[in-house]
Design a protein around this motif. Structure first.
Motif, PDB file in Angstrom:
ATOM      1  N   GLY A 169       0.801  -1.219   0.000  1.00 44.90           N
ATOM      2  CA  GLY A 169       0.000   0.000   0.000  1.00 44.90           C
ATOM      3  C   GLY A 169       0.830   1.263   0.000  1.00 44.90           C
ATOM      4  O   GLY A 169       0.295   2.347   0.246  1.00 44.90           O
ATOM      5  N   GLU A 191       2.966  10.374   1.225  1.00 45.53           N
ATOM      6  CA  GLU A 191       2.101  10.332   2.405  1.00 45.53           C
ATOM      7  C   GLU A 191       1.984   8.894   2.930  1.00 45.53           C
ATOM      8  O   GLU A 191       1.896   8.666   4.134  1.00 45.53           O
ATOM      9  CB  GLU A 191       0.729  10.941   2.088  1.00 45.53           C
ATOM     10  CG  GLU A 191       0.006  10.293   0.937  1.00 45.53           C
ATOM     11  CD  GLU A 191      -1.008  11.205   0.234  1.00 45.53           C
ATOM     12  OE1 GLU A 191      -1.460  10.809  -0.855  1.00 45.53           O
ATOM     13  OE2 GLU A 191      -1.358  12.274   0.769  1.00 45.53           O
ATOM     14  N   GLN A 192       2.004   7.924   2.002  1.00 49.96           N
ATOM     15  CA  GLN A 192       1.967   6.522   2.436  1.00 49.96           C
ATOM     16  C   GLN A 192       3.288   6.136   3.102  1.00 49.96           C
ATOM     17  O   GLN A 192       3.307   5.331   4.040  1.00 49.96           O
ATOM     18  CB  GLN A 192       1.625   5.607   1.248  1.00 49.96           C
ATOM     19  CG  GLN A 192       0.139   5.725   0.858  1.00 49.96           C
ATOM     20  CD  GLN A 192      -0.187   5.253  -0.544  1.00 49.96           C
ATOM     21  OE1 GLN A 192       0.672   5.259  -1.421  1.00 49.96           O
ATOM     22  NE2 GLN A 192      -1.443   4.887  -0.768  1.00 49.96           N
ATOM     23  N   ARG A 217      -3.010   4.252  -8.286  1.00 50.24           N
ATOM     24  CA  ARG A 217      -2.298   5.525  -8.225  1.00 50.24           C
ATOM     25  C   ARG A 217      -1.264   5.662  -9.343  1.00 50.24           C
ATOM     26  O   ARG A 217      -0.735   6.743  -9.561  1.00 50.24           O
ATOM     27  CB  ARG A 217      -1.567   5.551  -6.878  1.00 50.24           C
ATOM     28  CG  ARG A 217      -0.936   6.845  -6.522  1.00 50.24           C
ATOM     29  CD  ARG A 217      -1.879   7.641  -5.653  1.00 50.24           C
ATOM     30  NE  ARG A 217      -1.273   8.841  -5.133  1.00 50.24           N
ATOM     31  CZ  ARG A 217      -1.551   9.353  -3.942  1.00 50.24           C
ATOM     32  NH1 ARG A 217      -2.403   8.735  -3.145  1.00 50.24           N
ATOM     33  NH2 ARG A 217      -1.012  10.475  -3.554  1.00 50.24           N
ATOM     34  N   ARG A 269       2.429  18.609   7.543  1.00 52.94           N
ATOM     35  CA  ARG A 269       0.992  18.671   7.845  1.00 52.94           C
ATOM     36  C   ARG A 269       0.704  18.063   9.226  1.00 52.94           C
ATOM     37  O   ARG A 269      -0.056  18.627  10.017  1.00 52.94           O
ATOM     38  CB  ARG A 269       0.210  17.928   6.752  1.00 52.94           C
ATOM     39  CG  ARG A 269      -1.286  17.960   6.942  1.00 52.94           C
ATOM     40  CD  ARG A 269      -2.041  17.451   5.714  1.00 52.94           C
ATOM     41  NE  ARG A 269      -3.468  17.384   5.994  1.00 52.94           N
ATOM     42  CZ  ARG A 269      -4.047  16.339   6.569  1.00 52.94           C
ATOM     43  NH1 ARG A 269      -3.344  15.275   6.878  1.00 52.94           N
ATOM     44  NH2 ARG A 269      -5.359  16.368   6.825  1.00 52.94           N
ATOM     45  N   VAL A 296      -4.430   2.512   1.238  1.00 53.68           N
ATOM     46  CA  VAL A 296      -4.651   2.864  -0.174  1.00 53.68           C
ATOM     47  C   VAL A 296      -5.937   3.677  -0.321  1.00 53.68           C
ATOM     48  O   VAL A 296      -6.004   4.644  -1.081  1.00 53.68           O
ATOM     49  CB  VAL A 296      -4.722   1.579  -1.029  1.00 53.68           C
ATOM     50  CG1 VAL A 296      -5.107   1.893  -2.472  1.00 53.68           C
ATOM     51  CG2 VAL A 296      -3.384   0.837  -0.978  1.00 53.68           C
ATOM     52  N   PRO A 322      -6.037   8.018   0.907  1.00 51.69           N
ATOM     53  CA  PRO A 322      -5.617   9.082  -0.023  1.00 51.69           C
ATOM     54  C   PRO A 322      -6.450   9.107  -1.306  1.00 51.69           C
ATOM     55  O   PRO A 322      -6.662  10.180  -1.871  1.00 51.69           O
ATOM     56  CB  PRO A 322      -4.145   8.755  -0.307  1.00 51.69           C
ATOM     57  CG  PRO A 322      -3.912   7.377   0.171  1.00 51.69           C
ATOM     58  CD  PRO A 322      -4.949   7.071   1.197  1.00 51.69           C
ATOM     59  N   GLU A 323      -6.925   7.945  -1.751  1.00 53.72           N
ATOM     60  CA  GLU A 323      -7.776   7.918  -2.954  1.00 53.72           C
ATOM     61  C   GLU A 323      -9.055   8.704  -2.726  1.00 53.72           C
ATOM     62  O   GLU A 323      -9.503   9.462  -3.590  1.00 53.72           O
ATOM     63  CB  GLU A 323      -8.151   6.472  -3.313  1.00 53.72           C
ATOM     64  CG  GLU A 323      -7.128   5.768  -4.145  1.00 53.72           C
ATOM     65  CD  GLU A 323      -7.683   4.492  -4.774  1.00 53.72           C
ATOM     66  OE1 GLU A 323      -6.971   3.908  -5.580  1.00 53.72           O
ATOM     67  OE2 GLU A 323      -8.822   4.073  -4.438  1.00 53.72           O
ATOM     68  N   ARG A 335      -8.394  12.540  -2.399  1.00 52.01           N
ATOM     69  CA  ARG A 335      -8.276  13.134  -3.736  1.00 52.01           C
ATOM     70  C   ARG A 335      -9.611  13.254  -4.440  1.00 52.01           C
ATOM     71  O   ARG A 335      -9.900  14.251  -5.101  1.00 52.01           O
ATOM     72  CB  ARG A 335      -7.443  12.210  -4.631  1.00 52.01           C
ATOM     73  CG  ARG A 335      -5.972  12.396  -4.532  1.00 52.01           C
ATOM     74  CD  ARG A 335      -5.351  11.493  -5.588  1.00 52.01           C
ATOM     75  NE  ARG A 335      -3.935  11.710  -5.668  1.00 52.01           N
ATOM     76  CZ  ARG A 335      -3.211  11.442  -6.749  1.00 52.01           C
ATOM     77  NH1 ARG A 335      -3.799  10.947  -7.829  1.00 52.01           N
ATOM     78  NH2 ARG A 335      -1.931  11.649  -6.766  1.00 52.01           N
ATOM     79  N   LEU A 345      -2.121  10.248   5.786  1.00 53.64           N
ATOM     80  CA  LEU A 345      -2.710   9.893   4.490  1.00 53.64           C
ATOM     81  C   LEU A 345      -3.650  10.977   3.963  1.00 53.64           C
ATOM     82  O   LEU A 345      -4.282  10.801   2.927  1.00 53.64           O
ATOM     83  CB  LEU A 345      -3.443   8.550   4.596  1.00 53.64           C
ATOM     84  CG  LEU A 345      -2.536   7.353   4.927  1.00 53.64           C
ATOM     85  CD1 LEU A 345      -3.370   6.111   5.253  1.00 53.64           C
ATOM     86  CD2 LEU A 345      -1.589   7.053   3.763  1.00 53.64           C
ATOM     87  N   GLY A 346      -3.759  12.083   4.691  1.00 55.95           N
ATOM     88  CA  GLY A 346      -4.548  13.208   4.187  1.00 55.95           C
ATOM     89  C   GLY A 346      -5.904  13.375   4.849  1.00 55.95           C
ATOM     90  O   GLY A 346      -6.645  14.311   4.518  1.00 55.95           O
TER      91      GLY A 346
END
Lengths: 367, 367
Positions: A220, A225-226, A335, A359, B201, B204-205, B208, B233-234
């Motif tokens: 993954g 960020e991962q 991705r 962040r 996974v 972040p997907e 976005r 991961l956001g």
């Protein structure tokens, strides 16, 4: 991206890149990570020596590693022909029928199966190692748990660190007991052989289990960020495999397979036994669908399945039979949407890592 | 742990805790997170009102939320009896035989099934909402995607933010289009309904896909380092469910179920359709094994399966039939090894988050 482990290995980024392509492995090392060349496809030691010579010339003196596929307990003296004789005729028929349905021709006369999973064979793996120990490897990784004890000793004698992949804390503990130096905690979402525990849960479990051994987070991970997430989980580095498949250096960029990888979403992989007999995540294709079909004969155990499909996979590749064309790849395939050079990928990974940490600093009130 | 979203909601930590227990939800809110009470077990609005009254009195004016299970498109006017009539006799026999094999007696005369998944029914869910909108909720979450448009409008009219769970970027986009304010990206490793994409996974997907909507990371999060990973991961917050099951406030601590949860490893869950008809991760038990058995009748689609097993689950619980006793729970169950108060859990989560960020700072060379 510096950790105690990256310092020990003398690499700039705690970033380990697994790849079957020497050009990719060398570029990862040149970019400040540790390129790890997959050895499983080398059935001839001479071929491996040629590629390691090339690596040696193209890594600017940076460290690199080798990944083998070696069960800890092997049946000595078993040959490919012995295994071959154990494959049921119905399975061979199923392979031929599936290929025929998609118009895949036989190998040309004198053609050889290029891509095969025979590295697991005692003789092949040992011949690989005899060759490999002539090179100044920084790391010897094993995809099937710890290598046999004498191989670990030989590696240590050459000053080579030994890493082993684990899909559970129990396996990781076994690896630690066997004397490996680094555990790669490979989560469910990874490409290739995986267990059922996701990276988010597996990484800290393995870190705890084998402490103080360093752990690499795998599965993954294909963005900065991962990477930050993997390192937040306690890993001393990250292990990336899939992301390199669509690099320029991989040399797939003109092929239909690259197109499939660029188009695939994170839901377009499947964890199937059809490649080796053990569950391995790969692109979902008409080929994997055929093996998952309840009307089919099902897969054989390792090592039979790998031997059964080796030639078929070569034929699919050579014929570019697009619906059947696949590769081991993780869920981050969703991705992978452009072909770039390895250096550009590493630059983006490190910049993304930096952004993610900044962040987190803000969220924690540090900045 | 402050993000734009936590600031908007007026909570100290960007930490969302889902739980079916009012005492746990209230304690999470008091500890500075946002407690979200699961409504699915409330078949009577009066019971929900009683528990929301209690929440109101025990949250010290801190915000809290409610989680319902409402399909976006519902078949109006369908009653429990209508659904009941669609369940095949063979499935009912299988349930009774499985219970009998483990010595589970019928409900006592006049006994009612306490635990049932009927919240999906138009009538039940709407009655829940009519009650819920009388309370100053900060958040209305829906476990089955976006609530129907009129429900979203009503929530917004009351100043309530609407969240919806998503297991893929495609679902998340649909939720965003429907007007939800927050997407909960629920990874494969989560307890309850999950898809196949792991949190590493998926998060972040989804971030976005729905940008600039805030996303909560869910699945595999039960420690401060996992929170750091989810936020790396956001995500603008994390959504935790399993970890609260073994808190003192959950009131399970004397039961056999708590013992099973404390003993379970991360590999002791299964993603099975046997609870609701859709894949939901839960403790692996003799009950889930029975449903996975190829010799069994297999599961029914939602909502039939939930109705079929509701009474059986109550009987298993009341009889404390240990081998059959289970609960939805994620892979972090392997980490749940003691019974503590909610405040102690939150303290450990925030301290662990702080440690993980400090460690990342060192790796990034910031400290």
């Amino acid at each position: 991206m510096r950790t105690a482990l990256s310092e020990q290995l003398g690499i700039e980024h705690a970033l380990f890149g697994f790849t079957p392509f020497p050009a990719v492995a060398a570029a990862i090392s040149r970019a400040g990570g540790l390129g790890v060349l997959g050895a499983v496809r080398y059935s001839e030691p001479e071929q491996l020596a040629r590629d390691l010579d090339w690596m040696q010339e193209h890594t600017d003196g940076r460290p690199y590693g080798l990944d083998v596929v070696m069960p800890a307990r092997q049946v000595r003296g078993v040959t490919e022909a012995d295994i071959d004789g154990m494959i049921p005729a119905a399975h061979r028929r199923f392979v031929e029928e599936t290929l025929a349905r998609h118009g895949v021709p036989p190998l040309p006369a004198g053609g050889r199966s290029g891509w095969r999973i025979t590295g697991w064979l005692e003789d092949v793996a040992r011949a690989q190692l005899d060759t490999a120990f002539d090179y100044p490897l920084a790391l010897l990784a094993n995809a099937l748990g710890p290598p046999p004890p004498d191989v670990i000793d030989r590696a240590h004698g050459h000053g080579i660190r030994v890493a082993a992949l684990a899909g559970s804390a129990r396996h990781a503990l076994r690896h630690a007991d066997a004397g490996v130096d680094i555990v790669v905690a490979q989560g469910y979402e990874a490409g290739g052989h995986t267990g059922e525990i996701a990276t988010m849960v597996l990484t800290p479990e393995v870190v705890r289990a084998v402490d103080p051994l360093p752990v690499l987070a795998a599965g993954g991970i294909g963005s900065g960020e991962q990477i930050a997430a993997g390192l937040a989980l306690g890993a001393q580095g990250v292990w990336l495999g899939s992301i390199w498949l669509t690099t320029e250096e991989a040399g797939l960029q003109s092929g239909a397979l690259t197109g499939k990888l660029l188009a695939a979403g994170s839901g377009d992989t499947v964890r199937s036994r059809c490649l080796t007999g053990k569950p391995a995540r790969q692109l979902r294709t008409a080929w994997t669908d055929a093996w998952e079909d309840p009307a089919g004969p099902g897969t054989l155990p390792m090592p039979l399945q790998g031997l059964l499909v080796a030639e078929a996979l070569t034929r699919i590749q050579q014929h570019e039979a697009v619906p059947l064309l696949g590769t081991p790849v993780g869920q981050i395939v969703g991705r992978m949407d452009s072909v770039r050079g390895v250096q550009a990928v590493v630059d983006e990974l490190t910049a993304g890592f930096e952004r993610a940490v900044r962040r987190l600093d803000r969220i924690a009130g540090h900045a």
